[in-house]
Design a protein around this motif. Sequence first.
Motif, mmCIF file in Angstrom:
data_model
loop_
_atom_site.group_PDB
_atom_site.id
_atom_site.type_symbol
_atom_site.label_atom_id
_atom_site.label_comp_id
_atom_site.label_asym_id
_atom_site.label_seq_id
_atom_site.Cartn_x
_atom_site.Cartn_y
_atom_site.Cartn_z
ATOM 1 N N ILE A 7 0.835 -1.205 0.000
ATOM 2 C CA ILE A 7 0.000 0.000 0.000
ATOM 3 C C ILE A 7 0.870 1.255 0.000
ATOM 4 C CG2 ILE A 7 -1.646 1.354 1.366
ATOM 5 C CD1 ILE A 7 -2.865 -1.291 2.291
ATOM 6 N N MET A 8 1.901 1.265 0.834
ATOM 7 C CA MET A 8 2.801 2.415 0.898
ATOM 8 C C MET A 8 3.448 2.683 -0.460
ATOM 9 S SD MET A 8 4.624 1.576 4.563
ATOM 10 C CE MET A 8 5.912 2.810 4.401
ATOM 11 N N LEU A 9 3.960 1.639 -1.080
ATOM 12 C CA LEU A 9 4.668 1.803 -2.351
ATOM 13 C C LEU A 9 3.707 2.238 -3.460
ATOM 14 C CD1 LEU A 9 7.475 1.616 -3.534
ATOM 15 C CD2 LEU A 9 7.054 -0.787 -4.069
ATOM 16 N N PHE A 10 2.501 1.670 -3.462
ATOM 17 C CA PHE A 10 1.521 2.027 -4.493
ATOM 18 C C PHE A 10 1.134 3.503 -4.400
ATOM 19 C CE2 PHE A 10 -2.944 2.808 -5.554
ATOM 20 C CZ PHE A 10 -2.925 2.497 -6.914
ATOM 21 N N PHE A 11 0.743 3.943 -3.217
ATOM 22 C CA PHE A 11 0.296 5.327 -3.070
ATOM 23 C C PHE A 11 1.441 6.318 -3.274
ATOM 24 C CE2 PHE A 11 -3.478 3.440 -1.217
ATOM 25 C CZ PHE A 11 -4.476 4.339 -1.593
ATOM 26 N N ALA A 12 2.636 5.966 -2.800
ATOM 27 C CA ALA A 12 3.784 6.860 -2.974
ATOM 28 C C ALA A 12 4.123 7.025 -4.449
ATOM 29 C CB ALA A 12 4.992 6.317 -2.214
ATOM 30 N N ARG A 13 4.166 5.921 -5.187
ATOM 31 C CA ARG A 13 4.493 6.001 -6.605
ATOM 32 C C ARG A 13 3.381 6.692 -7.392
ATOM 33 N NH1 ARG A 13 7.667 7.050 -8.469
ATOM 34 N NH2 ARG A 13 7.592 5.966 -10.463
ATOM 35 N N PHE A 14 2.130 6.390 -7.047
ATOM 36 C CA PHE A 14 1.002 6.979 -7.779
ATOM 37 C C PHE A 14 0.983 8.499 -7.640
ATOM 38 C CE2 PHE A 14 -3.436 8.509 -7.705
ATOM 39 C CZ PHE A 14 -3.777 8.240 -9.023
ATOM 40 N N LEU A 15 1.054 8.981 -6.397
ATOM 41 C CA LEU A 15 1.017 10.428 -6.193
ATOM 42 C C LEU A 15 2.314 11.092 -6.672
ATOM 43 C CD1 LEU A 15 -0.827 10.873 -2.782
ATOM 44 C CD2 LEU A 15 -1.676 11.279 -5.076
ATOM 45 N N GLY A 16 3.431 10.353 -6.595
ATOM 46 C CA GLY A 16 4.681 10.878 -7.144
ATOM 47 C C GLY A 16 4.569 11.115 -8.637
ATOM 48 N N GLU A 17 3.953 10.167 -9.346
ATOM 49 C CA GLU A 17 3.752 10.325 -10.787
ATOM 50 C C GLU A 17 2.788 11.464 -11.093
ATOM 51 O OE1 GLU A 17 5.180 8.940 -13.368
ATOM 52 O OE2 GLU A 17 6.499 7.733 -12.107
ATOM 53 N N ASN A 37 4.727 14.562 -10.843
ATOM 54 C CA ASN A 37 5.654 14.645 -11.971
ATOM 55 C C ASN A 37 4.962 15.178 -13.222
ATOM 56 O OD1 ASN A 37 8.130 13.883 -10.935
ATOM 57 N ND2 ASN A 37 7.780 11.704 -11.240
ATOM 58 N N LYS A 38 3.715 14.795 -13.412
ATOM 59 C CA LYS A 38 2.952 15.268 -14.568
ATOM 60 C C LYS A 38 2.784 16.784 -14.549
ATOM 61 C CE LYS A 38 2.051 11.263 -16.484
ATOM 62 N NZ LYS A 38 2.601 10.916 -17.832
ATOM 63 N N PHE A 39 2.769 17.346 -13.350
ATOM 64 C CA PHE A 39 2.627 18.795 -13.207
ATOM 65 C C PHE A 39 3.989 19.478 -13.026
ATOM 66 C CE2 PHE A 39 -1.555 17.210 -11.971
ATOM 67 C CZ PHE A 39 -2.388 18.066 -12.681
ATOM 68 N N LYS A 40 5.064 18.759 -13.416
ATOM 69 C CA LYS A 40 6.427 19.291 -13.356
ATOM 70 C C LYS A 40 6.843 19.670 -11.934
ATOM 71 C CE LYS A 40 6.943 19.009 -17.823
ATOM 72 N NZ LYS A 40 7.842 17.987 -18.406
ATOM 73 N N GLN A 41 6.401 18.877 -10.969
ATOM 74 C CA GLN A 41 6.768 19.086 -9.569
ATOM 75 C C GLN A 41 7.522 17.853 -9.067
ATOM 76 O OE1 GLN A 41 6.530 21.843 -7.901
ATOM 77 N NE2 GLN A 41 5.339 22.943 -9.442
ATOM 78 N N PRO A 42 8.416 18.016 -8.078
ATOM 79 C CA PRO A 42 9.191 16.874 -7.578
ATOM 80 C C PRO A 42 8.292 15.770 -7.026
ATOM 81 C CG PRO A 42 10.100 18.950 -6.777
ATOM 82 C CD PRO A 42 8.797 19.283 -7.424
ATOM 83 N N ALA A 43 8.662 14.518 -7.305
ATOM 84 C CA ALA A 43 7.875 13.373 -6.843
ATOM 85 C C ALA A 43 7.824 13.291 -5.323
ATOM 86 C CB ALA A 43 8.461 12.078 -7.408
ATOM 87 N N ILE A 44 8.843 13.838 -4.663
ATOM 88 C CA ILE A 44 8.911 13.781 -3.205
ATOM 89 C C ILE A 44 7.679 14.418 -2.566
ATOM 90 C CG2 ILE A 44 10.283 15.891 -3.222
ATOM 91 C CD1 ILE A 44 11.492 15.189 -0.619
ATOM 92 N N ILE A 45 7.109 15.435 -3.211
ATOM 93 C CA ILE A 45 5.934 16.114 -2.658
ATOM 94 C C ILE A 45 4.753 15.155 -2.624
ATOM 95 C CG2 ILE A 45 4.320 18.029 -2.971
ATOM 96 C CD1 ILE A 45 6.614 19.537 -4.349
ATOM 97 N N GLY A 46 4.526 14.453 -3.732
ATOM 98 C CA GLY A 46 3.452 13.468 -3.768
ATOM 99 C C GLY A 46 3.661 12.344 -2.796
ATOM 100 N N ILE A 65 0.827 11.426 4.471
ATOM 101 C CA ILE A 65 -0.155 12.187 5.267
ATOM 102 C C ILE A 65 -1.545 11.580 5.116
ATOM 103 C CG2 ILE A 65 -1.273 14.445 5.516
ATOM 104 C CD1 ILE A 65 1.397 15.710 4.659
ATOM 105 N N LEU A 66 -1.876 11.125 3.897
ATOM 106 C CA LEU A 66 -3.186 10.506 3.659
ATOM 107 C C LEU A 66 -3.327 9.176 4.397
ATOM 108 C CD1 LEU A 66 -3.609 11.158 -0.186
ATOM 109 C CD2 LEU A 66 -4.769 12.341 1.688
ATOM 110 N N LEU A 67 -2.249 8.389 4.423
ATOM 111 C CA LEU A 67 -2.307 7.065 5.057
ATOM 112 C C LEU A 67 -2.009 7.107 6.552
ATOM 113 C CD1 LEU A 67 -0.449 4.869 2.382
ATOM 114 C CD2 LEU A 67 -2.918 5.040 2.776
ATOM 115 N N GLY A 68 -1.476 8.218 7.023
ATOM 116 C CA GLY A 68 -1.074 8.319 8.425
ATOM 117 C C GLY A 68 -2.198 8.750 9.341
ATOM 118 N N PRO A 69 -1.855 9.137 10.561
ATOM 119 C CA PRO A 69 -2.866 9.551 11.545
ATOM 120 C C PRO A 69 -3.611 10.829 11.163
ATOM 121 C CG PRO A 69 -0.637 9.949 12.372
ATOM 122 C CD PRO A 69 -0.494 9.140 11.117
#
Length: 457
Positions: A15-25, A28-37, A43-47
């Motif tokens: 789940i962590m890897l899926f959501f991190a990669r999905f939002l990272g991509e 990226n589509k909006f020319k922003q660093p993947a780290i933000i996604g 934050i979405l999966l956390g408390p």
Amino acid sequence: MKHEEVVIFLVAISIMLFFARFLGEVFNKFKQPAIIGEIIAGILLGPTILGNLLPEIQGTLFPQTGNVSLVLNGITQLAVIMLLIVSGLEVNLALIAKQGKTALYTSTLGMALPFALGFLPFYFFSDLFGAAPGDKLIFALFMGTAMSISALPVIARTLMDMNLLKTELGVIIIASAIVNDLFGWIFFSVIIGMISSGGGSNFLTQIGGILLFLAFMFIVAKPLSDRVIPRIQTRYSFPGSILSFIFISGLVAAAITEAAGIHAIFGAFIVGVVIGDSSHLKESTREIIHQFVTNIFAPLFFISIGLKVDFFAHFDLIMVLIVLGLAIVGKVVGCGIGARMGGMSFAESMAIGFGMNSRGAMEIILGILALEAGVINETVFVALVVMALVTSLISAPMMGYFLNKVKKFETLLQILTSKNIFISSLKSKDEILEMLINRVAEEGQVNRLKLKEDLLI
């Protein structure tokens, strides 16, 4: 681990890897660093989100205690070390020497001013920011360092997206960020050592240990790696053998520095610098390691940030604005003055300043360590994460704004030269600019001061 714990662990990682990669991509589509996604995914999966909506599910998938939590923490620790090896591989020592004066001025002032702006208020008003009485100095040193460091991987990605990586401006920014990273991690290691020892009594020992380790790595390990790397790449299976060599070296160095009280991340970073500086290392090897780490291990680390803290519960607007304001002003003004001293125009200097303003993994890694050690509280940690996100988001738009001003100057220069107006006797861009403004204002019958203000050079 029990059977049920293994299942939970595997599901949680997936789940962590899926959501991190999905939002990272997505970012990226909006020319922003993947780290933000990736951080937002945490934050979405956390408390903050899932924990408030479905606390039982969130607590089951991402527990704070027990075997699953222990293994997840182990994975994120390994991810940090892998990320630091990759960051070190991106350091180009020859580039620093090539850009000499401008990079030195930019990086030096780009660290000194934000460090001062971070250290002084948080030292003299440490009680207001939640620092423990005995940790006043460490707290202020940490905040000063966190304010002064840029994020080389994020900066490099931004320059690539803007097609600036191989331009003069891009090379200056990268060279300055490299110097920033090198000195930043030395500062980080000292502070981490002070945190581990519970105060500043071990300061000289930490400095001595760092200098001894650096001397060994660059005097002994670097010549040795220059001989070993070509043999490994030609005599053994590629790329498996060289990848194993790099990661084993990084893990061993990390273990050595951790045992010496300097912290594992410093050893991993320096190994990356030493191996990455070798002319024998194939570019394809760098690319394989970069892709593997940034797409597997880095997302797991960055998403774990949001799993640690409830951002809603610990969000303090005043704290966020103070940290964000000091960070942006210190870095942009410091780097801008340094670039100006290095011979760049005002607009170019501002573009460099905002290019260097991107924060990211460096502050967050130290922030997590400081949070776990009790040097900072959750409110300060949240403010640092928000600062890292915002500075990364505004970097490209602000660079683009000032680079447009540079293009205006170049266009006017072309017009001037096309009309056979001789400018060879002028010695600086400022003189050329004054001549351009006077000429355009005269021919176009426009206000000279207004034209100069619009150019912002």
